[in-house]
Design a protein around this motif. Structure first.
Motif, PDB file in Angstrom:
ATOM      1  N   GLY A  57     -10.823  -5.644 -19.258  1.00  7.32           N
ATOM      2  CA  GLY A  57     -10.655  -6.952 -19.890  1.00  7.32           C
ATOM      3  C   GLY A  57     -10.614  -8.100 -18.896  1.00  7.32           C
ATOM      4  O   GLY A  57     -10.673  -7.902 -17.674  1.00  7.32           O
ATOM      5  N   LEU A  58     -10.504  -9.307 -19.431  1.00  9.28           N
ATOM      6  CA  LEU A  58     -10.470 -10.504 -18.590  1.00  9.28           C
ATOM      7  C   LEU A  58      -9.135 -10.653 -17.862  1.00  9.28           C
ATOM      8  O   LEU A  58      -9.068 -11.291 -16.813  1.00  9.28           O
ATOM      9  N   ASP A  59      -8.082 -10.108 -18.425  1.00  8.87           N
ATOM     10  CA  ASP A  59      -6.767 -10.200 -17.801  1.00  8.87           C
ATOM     11  C   ASP A  59      -6.462  -8.900 -17.059  1.00  8.87           C
ATOM     12  O   ASP A  59      -6.118  -7.891 -17.690  1.00  8.87           O
ATOM     13  N   PRO A  60      -6.607  -8.907 -15.740  1.00  7.28           N
ATOM     14  CA  PRO A  60      -6.404  -7.666 -14.990  1.00  7.28           C
ATOM     15  C   PRO A  60      -4.932  -7.256 -14.973  1.00  7.28           C
ATOM     16  O   PRO A  60      -4.033  -8.093 -15.030  1.00  7.28           O
ATOM     17  N   GLY A  61      -4.711  -5.957 -14.901  1.00 10.36           N
ATOM     18  CA  GLY A  61      -3.356  -5.437 -14.810  1.00 10.36           C
ATOM     19  C   GLY A  61      -2.857  -5.483 -13.377  1.00 10.36           C
ATOM     20  O   GLY A  61      -3.545  -5.964 -12.465  1.00 10.36           O
ATOM     21  N   GLU A  62      -1.659  -4.982 -13.180  1.00  9.90           N
ATOM     22  CA  GLU A  62      -1.035  -5.003 -11.861  1.00  9.90           C
ATOM     23  C   GLU A  62      -1.594  -3.876 -10.984  1.00  9.90           C
ATOM     24  O   GLU A  62      -1.274  -2.716 -11.190  1.00  9.90           O
ATOM     25  N   GLU A  63      -2.414  -4.250 -10.007  1.00  8.06           N
ATOM     26  CA  GLU A  63      -2.930  -3.246  -9.075  1.00  8.06           C
ATOM     27  C   GLU A  63      -1.809  -2.619  -8.266  1.00  8.06           C
ATOM     28  O   GLU A  63      -1.877  -1.443  -7.895  1.00  8.06           O
ATOM     29  N   THR A  64      -0.798  -3.431  -7.971  1.00  7.36           N
ATOM     30  CA  THR A  64       0.345  -2.950  -7.209  1.00  7.36           C
ATOM     31  C   THR A  64       1.628  -3.358  -7.920  1.00  7.36           C
ATOM     32  O   THR A  64       1.767  -4.510  -8.336  1.00  7.36           O
ATOM     33  N   ILE A  70      19.156  -1.421  -6.773  1.00  6.57           N
ATOM     34  CA  ILE A  70      20.179  -0.395  -6.559  1.00  6.57           C
ATOM     35  C   ILE A  70      20.408   0.264  -7.904  1.00  6.57           C
ATOM     36  O   ILE A  70      20.787  -0.393  -8.875  1.00  6.57           O
ATOM     37  N   HIS A  71      20.137   1.556  -7.977  1.00  6.90           N
ATOM     38  CA  HIS A  71      20.193   2.292  -9.237  1.00  6.90           C
ATOM     39  C   HIS A  71      21.092   3.507  -9.073  1.00  6.90           C
ATOM     40  O   HIS A  71      20.860   4.346  -8.196  1.00  6.90           O
ATOM     41  N   ASP A  72      22.127   3.585  -9.880  1.00  4.29           N
ATOM     42  CA  ASP A  72      23.078   4.700  -9.789  1.00  4.29           C
ATOM     43  C   ASP A  72      23.626   4.855  -8.369  1.00  4.29           C
ATOM     44  O   ASP A  72      23.819   5.964  -7.878  1.00  4.29           O
ATOM     45  N   GLY A  73      23.831   3.722  -7.687  1.00  5.29           N
ATOM     46  CA  GLY A  73      24.396   3.757  -6.351  1.00  5.29           C
ATOM     47  C   GLY A  73      23.394   4.004  -5.250  1.00  5.29           C
ATOM     48  O   GLY A  73      23.764   4.038  -4.069  1.00  5.29           O
ATOM     49  N   LEU A  74      22.115   4.152  -5.604  1.00  5.92           N
ATOM     50  CA  LEU A  74      21.083   4.389  -4.607  1.00  5.92           C
ATOM     51  C   LEU A  74      20.213   3.148  -4.441  1.00  5.92           C
ATOM     52  O   LEU A  74      19.730   2.588  -5.436  1.00  5.92           O
ATOM     53  N   GLU A  75      20.010   2.740  -3.194  1.00  2.72           N
ATOM     54  CA  GLU A  75      19.125   1.616  -2.922  1.00  2.72           C
ATOM     55  C   GLU A  75      17.695   2.129  -2.874  1.00  2.72           C
ATOM     56  O   GLU A  75      17.384   3.050  -2.119  1.00  2.72           O
ATOM     57  N   MET A  76      16.829   1.524  -3.677  1.00  2.00           N
ATOM     58  CA  MET A  76      15.467   2.028  -3.802  1.00  2.00           C
ATOM     59  C   MET A  76      14.443   0.927  -3.601  1.00  2.00           C
ATOM     60  O   MET A  76      14.652  -0.221  -3.982  1.00  2.00           O
ATOM     61  N   ASP A  77      13.317   1.328  -3.016  1.00  7.95           N
ATOM     62  CA  ASP A  77      12.180   0.455  -2.816  1.00  7.95           C
ATOM     63  C   ASP A  77      10.967   1.198  -3.366  1.00  7.95           C
ATOM     64  O   ASP A  77      10.514   2.175  -2.771  1.00  7.95           O
ATOM     65  N   LEU A  78      10.477   0.762  -4.518  1.00  5.51           N
ATOM     66  CA  LEU A  78       9.373   1.443  -5.196  1.00  5.51           C
ATOM     67  C   LEU A  78       8.097   0.631  -5.051  1.00  5.51           C
ATOM     68  O   LEU A  78       8.073  -0.559  -5.369  1.00  5.51           O
ATOM     69  N   VAL A  79       7.035   1.268  -4.578  1.00  2.00           N
ATOM     70  CA  VAL A  79       5.714   0.637  -4.494  1.00  2.00           C
ATOM     71  C   VAL A  79       4.688   1.645  -4.999  1.00  2.00           C
ATOM     72  O   VAL A  79       4.601   2.764  -4.484  1.00  2.00           O
ATOM     73  N   THR A  80       3.932   1.250  -6.023  1.00  2.00           N
ATOM     74  CA  THR A  80       2.840   2.097  -6.496  1.00  2.00           C
ATOM     75  C   THR A  80       1.571   1.264  -6.620  1.00  2.00           C
ATOM     76  O   THR A  80       1.616   0.051  -6.841  1.00  2.00           O
ATOM     77  N   HIS A  81       0.443   1.933  -6.456  1.00  2.00           N
ATOM     78  CA  HIS A  81      -0.864   1.294  -6.619  1.00  2.00           C
ATOM     79  C   HIS A  81      -1.593   1.925  -7.797  1.00  2.00           C
ATOM     80  O   HIS A  81      -1.436   3.127  -8.065  1.00  2.00           O
ATOM     81  N   ASP A  82      -2.392   1.111  -8.483  1.00  2.00           N
ATOM     82  CA  ASP A  82      -3.271   1.666  -9.496  1.00  2.00           C
ATOM     83  C   ASP A  82      -4.221   2.673  -8.843  1.00  2.00           C
ATOM     84  O   ASP A  82      -4.575   2.550  -7.661  1.00  2.00           O
ATOM     85  N   ALA A  83      -4.642   3.658  -9.622  1.00  2.00           N
ATOM     86  CA  ALA A  83      -5.444   4.751  -9.076  1.00  2.00           C
ATOM     87  C   ALA A  83      -6.680   4.252  -8.333  1.00  2.00           C
ATOM     88  O   ALA A  83      -6.997   4.736  -7.242  1.00  2.00           O
ATOM     89  N   LYS A  84      -7.384   3.270  -8.890  1.00  2.00           N
ATOM     90  CA  LYS A  84      -8.601   2.789  -8.221  1.00  2.00           C
ATOM     91  C   LYS A  84      -8.287   2.214  -6.850  1.00  2.00           C
ATOM     92  O   LYS A  84      -8.991   2.505  -5.866  1.00  2.00           O
ATOM     93  N   LYS A  85      -7.245   1.412  -6.753  1.00  2.00           N
ATOM     94  CA  LYS A  85      -6.886   0.835  -5.458  1.00  2.00           C
ATOM     95  C   LYS A  85      -6.474   1.926  -4.478  1.00  2.00           C
ATOM     96  O   LYS A  85      -6.899   1.920  -3.313  1.00  2.00           O
ATOM     97  N   PHE A  86      -5.660   2.860  -4.936  1.00  2.00           N
ATOM     98  CA  PHE A  86      -5.190   3.931  -4.058  1.00  2.00           C
ATOM     99  C   PHE A  86      -6.356   4.784  -3.574  1.00  2.00           C
ATOM    100  O   PHE A  86      -6.440   5.121  -2.384  1.00  2.00           O
ATOM    101  N   PHE A  87      -7.270   5.126  -4.473  1.00  2.00           N
ATOM    102  CA  PHE A  87      -8.413   5.944  -4.085  1.00  2.00           C
ATOM    103  C   PHE A  87      -9.271   5.199  -3.058  1.00  2.00           C
ATOM    104  O   PHE A  87      -9.803   5.799  -2.122  1.00  2.00           O
TER     105      PHE A  87
END
Length: 254
Positions: A57-64, A70-87
């Motif tokens: 579509g004309l409105d692209p989704g989040e590539e990254t 901090i979740h349940d006492g754990l500090e987290m840093d989450l980074v994911t890429h869309d499959a096309k970008k990662f590939f």
């Protein structure tokens, strides 16, 4: 020497909150490298799959997608890429994505994750050495910038250089410094890890240490350059067709 137990159940809850379906989620960073401190955050990395309408579509989704919390006492840093970008990154001699894909610290997996890991061997080239040489140079600058210098960036220097040398010699991605040192047998690695885990007051080096480690840095850089020259790895990745086939399957669900 691992100073922190991994609570996969808590990490899974964080992964479950991701806005898109995940092909995989693994742990990277200090936990993968073998020297997490008790207060180290969790670096979660992975691949998500954008819905078809956000791809065509004309409105692209989040590539990254990036989330810090901090979740349940754990500090987290989450980074994911869309499959096309990662590939695409897998075809650009990017050691980071291979380490994330092949990390043994798996929070979430799928059959496609296993397919992707099998394709990874066709994406490794001798020129991945440039990735590790560049990252080592960056970490060395960070190490020299501090006065007195800190142990943590020095451990990253050794980790990436040994990972690069091992990759050139074996074709295998290994990111754990302690595992790498079973072969490299650098006598100072264990002590450096212990100093890093002991906290800030122990995690700094004096001038004599600096001179020694500068010599070691230069020696290992030269070793990696020689390993690249002698490597039997191919000069070009051959996995593009398989990655394309997998991407199409993920997109259209066949």
């Amino acid at each position: 020497m691992n100073a922190q137990t991994i609570d996969y159940a808590k990490l899974q809850k964080h992964v479950d909150a991701h806005p898109y379906p995940l092909v995989f989620a693994t742990i990277s960073g200090a936990h993968l490298y073998g020297f997490p401190s008790a207060d180290s955050d969790f670096d979660l990395r992975g691949v998500h799959l954008l819905p078809l309408e956000q791809v065509v579509g004309l409105d692209p989704g989040e590539e990254t997608v990036e989330k810090e919390c901090i979740h349940d006492g754990l500090e987290m840093d989450l980074v994911t890429h869309d499959a096309k970008k990662f590939f695409g990154l897998m075809l650009k001699k990017n050691g980071y994505v291979l380490e994330q894909l092949l990390s043994p610290l798996v929070v979430q997996t799928t059959p496609e994750h296993e397919e992707l890991k099998a394709i990874a061997k066709d994406c490794i080239t001798k020129f991945h050495a440039h990735h590790y040489l560049g990252f080592a140079a960056t970490q060395w600058k960070l190490f020299r910038k501090e006065d007195p210098p800190k142990v943590k960036p020095l451990l990253y220097v050794y980790r990436v250089l040994l990972t690069g040398i091992h990759l050139m010699q074996t074709g295998e991605v290994e990111a754990n410094l302690l595992t790498l040192n079973e072969t490299a047998k650098l006598p100072y690695i264990g002590e450096l890890v212990e100093r890093k885990l002991a906290g800030p007051e122990k995690g700094r080096l004096d001038a004599a240490d600096l001179e020694f480690h500068e010599q070691e840095y230069e020696r290992l850089v030269a070793d990696l350059e020689v390993a690249m020259e002698k490597s039997t790895l191919p000069e070009q990745a051959t996995g593009k067709a398989k990655l394309n086939e997998l991407l199409v399957k993920l997109r259209v669900g066949n």
